[in-house]
Design a protein around this motif. Structure first.
Motif, short mmCIF file in Angstrom:
data_model
loop_
_atom_site.label_atom_id
_atom_site.label_comp_id
_atom_site.label_asym_id
_atom_site.label_seq_id
_atom_site.Cartn_x
_atom_site.Cartn_y
_atom_site.Cartn_z
N CYS A 42 0.86 -1.18 0.00
CA CYS A 42 0.00 0.00 0.00
C CYS A 42 0.89 1.23 0.00
N ASN A 44 0.34 4.07 0.98
CA ASN A 44 0.13 4.90 2.16
C ASN A 44 0.73 4.29 3.43
N CYS A 45 0.33 3.04 3.77
CA CYS A 45 0.78 2.48 5.05
C CYS A 45 1.90 1.45 4.86
N CYS A 67 -7.76 0.68 1.22
CA CYS A 67 -6.80 -0.27 1.79
C CYS A 67 -7.42 -0.96 3.01
N CYS A 70 -5.25 0.52 6.34
CA CYS A 70 -5.27 1.94 6.74
C CYS A 70 -6.44 2.72 6.15
#
Ligand SMILES: [Zn+2]
Length: 261
Positions: A42, A44-45, A67, A70
């Protein structure tokens, strides 16, 4: 049940799978990440995405575009690229049937989808797509006619050469880079797949679409107006797909109506 049904089903699965791989290329190539075959995470996380959350189209629907860990939104580009690639494969299966033209067209279409999204966002056309594309285009033309090897070689030279000339001319006229090396290699790749007549038609179409979109875009965006943010690659890609599908009909129409033959 017709036997065709299975072939269409297989092409749908294959189209979605390749589309999923294109998403990896579109994300990683312009960011210079080398591990094309590494597992996805991911953005983002940074959690590794398990295989059951990485199934084309279906995972996006099940996760409702977020996701699992997150909740960050997943770009709708992912399912869009998968569906677009799958749709074009189906279109070419319908158009070409089970001939060698079919995989050649699929390879070209997938390369163009990747270039479209990368050039649109980063103004780069990676050599890692165009150079293998040129090789595949020329080699496949030995078996695929049209264009056939001779026309593919001429298409490669005319495609790359025309944009090279535009690049020199632009630099001489405007004293700045008007056409990137990536565009030149992309045009050479398209020429190798479609031959010289169609690559010229594609330039015409690409320039036309590009001019119309650029004018509309500049009217609405100050950012685009102030910087040179409009790449040529995406327009060339759209024109190439249109010409691969409708090119024979367009050429015939032109010859009959304008040349009076
Ligand atoms: Zn996440």
């Amino acid at each position: 049940m017709q036997p065709d049904f299975y072939i269409y089903g297989l092409v749908v699965l294959f189209g979605l799978a390749v589309g999923s791989f294109l998403n990896v290329l579109i994300y990683r190539l312009p960011r210079n990440k080398k591990m094309i075959f590494e597992r996805s995470e991911c953005p983002n996380c940074r959690t590794r995405i398990p295989f059951y959350d990485n199934i084309p189209l279906i995972s996006y629907l099940i996760l409702l575009g977020k996701c699992r860990i997150c909740n960050a939104p997943i770009s709708p580009r992912y399912p869009a690229v998968e569906m677009l690639n799958c749709a074009l494969y189906l279109f070419f299966l319908h158009l070409d049937g089970l001939t060698l033209q079919f995989p050649a067209h699929c390879f070209l279409a997938s390369s163009l989808i990747a270039i479209f999204f990368i050039d649109f966002e980063f103004q780069i056309i990676p050599d890692k797509i165009t150079l293998p594309g040129i090789v595949v285009g020329l080699v496949s033309s030995i078996f695929v006619n049209p264009p056939g090897l001779v026309n593919a070689l001429i298409g490669f030279v005319v495609g790359g050469g025309s944009l090279l000339a535009v690049a020199y001319l632009g630099e001489w006229l405007f004293k700045k880079e008007a056409m990137g090396g990536g565009d030149i290699k992309m045009a050479a790749m398209i020429g190798a797949f479609v031959g010289w007549q169609k690559v010229l038609l594609i330039f015409l179409g690409g320039a036309l679409i590009g001019a119309v979109v650029s004018i509309i875009w500049m009217l609405f965006s100050k950012k685009v107006r102030s910087k040179r943010l409009i790449p040529f690659g995406p327009f060339l890609a759209i024109a190439a797909v249109v010409v691969v599908i409708y090119g024979d009909r367009l050429l015939r129409f032109y010859i009959e109506n304008f040349l009076g033959m």
